[in-house]
Motif scaffolding. Structure first.
Motif, PDB file in Angstrom:
ATOM      1  N   ASP A  89      29.094  -9.966  60.943  1.00  0.00           N
ATOM      2  CA  ASP A  89      30.484  -9.625  60.655  1.00  0.00           C
ATOM      3  C   ASP A  89      31.284  -9.446  61.939  1.00  0.00           C
ATOM      4  OD1 ASP A  89      30.152  -9.690  57.922  1.00  0.00           O
ATOM      5  OD2 ASP A  89      29.728  -7.536  57.751  1.00  0.00           O
ATOM      6  N   VAL A  90      30.675  -8.806  62.932  1.00  0.00           N
ATOM      7  CA  VAL A  90      31.355  -8.594  64.204  1.00  0.00           C
ATOM      8  C   VAL A  90      31.638  -9.931  64.896  1.00  0.00           C
ATOM      9  CG1 VAL A  90      31.101  -7.610  66.523  1.00  0.00           C
ATOM     10  CG2 VAL A  90      30.456  -6.258  64.518  1.00  0.00           C
ATOM     11  N   ALA A  91      30.668 -10.830  64.872  1.00  0.00           N
ATOM     12  CA  ALA A  91      30.866 -12.148  65.489  1.00  0.00           C
ATOM     13  C   ALA A  91      32.031 -12.888  64.842  1.00  0.00           C
ATOM     14  CB  ALA A  91      29.590 -12.974  65.382  1.00  0.00           C
ATOM     15  N   GLU A  92      32.120 -12.799  63.520  1.00  0.00           N
ATOM     16  CA  GLU A  92      33.239 -13.437  62.814  1.00  0.00           C
ATOM     17  C   GLU A  92      34.568 -12.812  63.230  1.00  0.00           C
ATOM     18  OE1 GLU A  92      34.727 -13.912  58.185  1.00  0.00           O
ATOM     19  OE2 GLU A  92      32.578 -13.799  58.625  1.00  0.00           O
ATOM     20  N   ALA A  93      34.581 -11.506  63.396  1.00  0.00           N
ATOM     21  CA  ALA A  93      35.813 -10.812  63.783  1.00  0.00           C
ATOM     22  C   ALA A  93      36.210 -11.143  65.222  1.00  0.00           C
ATOM     23  CB  ALA A  93      35.632  -9.308  63.624  1.00  0.00           C
ATOM     24  N   ILE A  94      35.233 -11.328  66.088  1.00  0.00           N
ATOM     25  CA  ILE A  94      35.545 -11.678  67.479  1.00  0.00           C
ATOM     26  C   ILE A  94      36.372 -12.958  67.524  1.00  0.00           C
ATOM     27  CG2 ILE A  94      34.507 -12.501  69.640  1.00  0.00           C
ATOM     28  CD1 ILE A  94      32.243 -10.469  69.155  1.00  0.00           C
ATOM     29  N   VAL A  95      35.983 -13.937  66.727  1.00  0.00           N
ATOM     30  CA  VAL A  95      36.739 -15.194  66.662  1.00  0.00           C
ATOM     31  C   VAL A  95      38.090 -14.963  65.974  1.00  0.00           C
ATOM     32  CG1 VAL A  95      36.750 -17.544  65.764  1.00  0.00           C
ATOM     33  CG2 VAL A  95      34.644 -16.579  66.722  1.00  0.00           C
ATOM     34  N   ALA A  96      38.086 -14.201  64.903  1.00  0.00           N
ATOM     35  CA  ALA A  96      39.330 -13.945  64.174  1.00  0.00           C
ATOM     36  C   ALA A  96      40.362 -13.235  65.039  1.00  0.00           C
ATOM     37  CB  ALA A  96      39.039 -13.118  62.920  1.00  0.00           C
ATOM     38  N   GLU A  97      39.901 -12.433  65.974  1.00  0.00           N
ATOM     39  CA  GLU A  97      40.819 -11.689  66.841  1.00  0.00           C
ATOM     40  C   GLU A  97      41.212 -12.469  68.099  1.00  0.00           C
ATOM     41  OE1 GLU A  97      42.415  -9.163  66.079  1.00  0.00           O
ATOM     42  OE2 GLU A  97      41.319  -8.247  64.406  1.00  0.00           O
ATOM     43  N   GLY A  98      40.880 -13.768  68.149  1.00  0.00           N
ATOM     44  CA  GLY A  98      41.444 -14.589  69.206  1.00  0.00           C
ATOM     45  C   GLY A  98      40.482 -15.254  70.153  1.00  0.00           C
ATOM     46  N   HIS A  99      39.181 -14.981  70.044  1.00  0.00           N
ATOM     47  CA  HIS A  99      38.221 -15.615  70.939  1.00  0.00           C
ATOM     48  C   HIS A  99      37.876 -17.021  70.454  1.00  0.00           C
ATOM     49  CE1 HIS A  99      37.712 -11.364  71.932  1.00  0.00           C
ATOM     50  NE2 HIS A  99      37.141 -11.730  73.049  1.00  0.00           N
ATOM     51  N   ALA A 100      37.479 -17.862  71.393  1.00  0.00           N
ATOM     52  CA  ALA A 100      37.004 -19.200  71.030  1.00  0.00           C
ATOM     53  C   ALA A 100      35.648 -19.128  70.365  1.00  0.00           C
ATOM     54  CB  ALA A 100      36.936 -20.088  72.275  1.00  0.00           C
ATOM     55  N   VAL A 101      34.818 -18.181  70.790  1.00  0.00           N
ATOM     56  CA  VAL A 101      33.473 -18.033  70.265  1.00  0.00           C
ATOM     57  C   VAL A 101      32.994 -16.620  70.588  1.00  0.00           C
ATOM     58  CG1 VAL A 101      32.335 -18.855  72.379  1.00  0.00           C
ATOM     59  CG2 VAL A 101      31.171 -19.110  70.181  1.00  0.00           C
ATOM     60  N   ALA A 102      32.091 -16.098  69.766  1.00  0.00           N
ATOM     61  CA  ALA A 102      31.426 -14.832  70.090  1.00  0.00           C
ATOM     62  C   ALA A 102      30.228 -15.168  70.973  1.00  0.00           C
ATOM     63  CB  ALA A 102      30.980 -14.129  68.822  1.00  0.00           C
ATOM     64  N   GLU A 103      30.354 -14.929  72.269  1.00  0.00           N
ATOM     65  CA  GLU A 103      29.278 -15.332  73.176  1.00  0.00           C
ATOM     66  C   GLU A 103      28.069 -14.418  73.057  1.00  0.00           C
ATOM     67  OE1 GLU A 103      28.799 -16.292  77.920  1.00  0.00           O
ATOM     68  OE2 GLU A 103      30.565 -16.922  76.812  1.00  0.00           O
ATOM     69  N   PHE A 104      28.298 -13.151  72.788  1.00  0.00           N
ATOM     70  CA  PHE A 104      27.169 -12.234  72.613  1.00  0.00           C
ATOM     71  C   PHE A 104      27.595 -11.081  71.719  1.00  0.00           C
ATOM     72  CE2 PHE A 104      29.490 -11.132  76.393  1.00  0.00           C
ATOM     73  CZ  PHE A 104      29.661  -9.766  76.310  1.00  0.00           C
ATOM     74  N   VAL A 105      26.643 -10.619  70.920  1.00  0.00           N
ATOM     75  CA  VAL A 105      26.841  -9.455  70.062  1.00  0.00           C
ATOM     76  C   VAL A 105      25.559  -8.637  70.124  1.00  0.00           C
ATOM     77  CG1 VAL A 105      27.247  -8.599  67.730  1.00  0.00           C
ATOM     78  CG2 VAL A 105      28.415 -10.681  68.507  1.00  0.00           C
ATOM     79  N   ILE A 106      25.650  -7.450  70.684  1.00  0.00           N
ATOM     80  CA  ILE A 106      24.526  -6.509  70.732  1.00  0.00           C
ATOM     81  C   ILE A 106      24.843  -5.353  69.791  1.00  0.00           C
ATOM     82  CG2 ILE A 106      23.287  -4.825  72.152  1.00  0.00           C
ATOM     83  CD1 ILE A 106      23.714  -6.695  74.542  1.00  0.00           C
ATOM     84  N   VAL A 107      23.952  -5.116  68.849  1.00  0.00           N
ATOM     85  CA  VAL A 107      24.035  -3.937  67.991  1.00  0.00           C
ATOM     86  C   VAL A 107      22.688  -3.245  68.087  1.00  0.00           C
ATOM     87  CG1 VAL A 107      24.431  -3.052  65.662  1.00  0.00           C
ATOM     88  CG2 VAL A 107      25.673  -5.083  66.432  1.00  0.00           C
ATOM     89  N   GLY A 108      22.613  -2.230  68.936  1.00  0.00           N
ATOM     90  CA  GLY A 108      21.353  -1.527  69.173  1.00  0.00           C
ATOM     91  C   GLY A 108      21.367  -0.165  68.511  1.00  0.00           C
TER      92      GLY A 108
END
Length: 375
Positions: A185-204
């Motif tokens: 979900d976060v990766a999808e939002a990263i793109v929706a908020e203006g990025h070309a791609v979600a390069e990394f998503v860490i959820v620890g």
């Protein structure tokens, strides 16, 4: 196939090529060989990746730059202003020798090859060019470390975009969900908020937060978990975001969380406060590290305090002990101390900052407190 990365300032690119040529000459080089990657983006505004067919920008000292590109990939460079930049273009087809094209464009015996050139191409270039090859990084990083006003504006936009994602974290980060579900979900939002791609998503979450480069797993998030969320990527123009915030689901399970997090927050603030022109990178690292060590957590801060950012998420300058490079206006880097307690939990706070004429500007503005979400 390479792609153009959006509107470019031709005058700015021409100035970069001129500065690169001058810097190469000062370094005692006869030319630069730049393959696809962030260096090529920086010099001519073209993105893309290296493949088995050679693409290479030849920048000879005292000569005309030449872009060697496979004919089948040439359409991907249609938006690159080669004519305006004074860059000649030579295409080649399968069965022809592109390395010979590069060799014919060069003079002298000492050339620098961009750092991320695949060995497939670097070794062939060495064979046909002859003489001495060195890394281009020491030359180009001197240019790329000092961001101009347009680059700083791009980093501000990237910072604002990733801040918008962190502001929405309560939409996805919840008890009963897996890290992988949250990450998607976060990766999808990263793109929706203006990025070309979600390069990394860490959820620890929980004990996984004690691993600084944990990715995503099928661990189910539980009430009381401390969760480290480190996210970022490039905007369409190529400049990157990178920001970490730490969350807790309800009341922390461990009774040392609030006290420990207060130390981390003080360390991050101390490091940001130390940033100004003339201060050595290692002094910014020490400002964070000393606070953490004095509180008894020194062994649990296991990485450098920061890394440069721009067209790459990680680039010069590195904010680390032993780096006595003095900060200058326009340098941009992360400030991200962390405390990691193995098997228990971890926390990190990360902002991207830019050195100004008399201090520092953070491009991230989200609160740095431990964020409490509903359990």
């Amino acid at each position: 196939m390479s792609t153009h990365i959006g509107p470019v300032d031709v005058d700015a690119l021409r100035a970069r090529l001129d500065r690169a040529t001058t810097a190469a000459s000062i370094a005692g080089l006869d030319g630069l060989l730049v393959t696809p990657g962030s260096d090529l983006r920086y010099l001519i505004g073209a993105g893309g990746s290296s493949f088995e067919r050679l693409t290479c920008l030849v920048v000879p000292v005292g000569g005309t730059p030449l872009l060697v590109v496979p004919k089948l990939e040439h359409p991907g460079y249609a938006g690159v202003p080669t004519d305006e930049l004074g860059v000649e273009v030579a295409t080649w087809v399968d069965g022809e020798d592109p390395y010979a094209l590069v060799a014919r464009a060069l003079k002298g015996t000492r050339h620098a090859v961009s750092d991320m050139t695949p060995a497939l191409h670097a070794l062939r270039l060495r064979d046909v060019v002859g003489g001495e090859q060195v890394l281009a990084g020491p030359v180009l990083r001197e240019l790329r470390m000092r961001k101009d006003a347009a680059e700083v504006a791009a980093l501000r936009a990237a910072g604002a975009a990733i801040d918008r994602v962190h502001a929405r974290m309560a939409e996805w980060l919840a008890v009963g969900r897996t890290e992988r579900e949250v990450g998607a979900d976060v990766a999808e939002a990263i793109v929706a908020e203006g990025h070309a791609v979600a390069e990394f998503v860490i959820v620890g979450s929980g004990p996984n937060g004690a691993s600084p480069h944990h990715d995503l797993s099928d661990r189910v998030i539980e009430a009381g978990d401390v969760v480290v969320v480190d996210i970022g990527g490039p905007l369409p123009g190529g400049y990157c975001s990178d920001s970490t915030r730490t969350y807790v689901l309800g009341e922390p399970r461990h009774d040392d969380v609030w006290r420990t997090y207060a130390v981390l927050q003080a360390a991050q603030a101390a490091a940001v406060g130390a940033v100004r022109p003339g201060v050595a990178c290692e002094a910014v690292d020490a400002a964070a590290r000393d606070v953490i060590a004095d509180a008894g957590f020194g062994e649990f801060f296991v990485h450098r305090t920061g890394h440069g950012i721009g067209l790459d998420v990680h680039e010069e300058p590195y904010v680390v002990g032993g780096n006595d490079l003095p900060l200058e206006p326009g340098m941009a880097f992360s400030v991200e101390p962390g405390i990691y307690l193995p098997g228990r939990w971890g926390a990190r706070i990360e902002d991207i900052v830019v050195v100004t004429a008399d201090g520092v500007e953070s491009v991230n503005t989200r609160p740095r407190e431990l964020v409490v979400l509903p359990a």
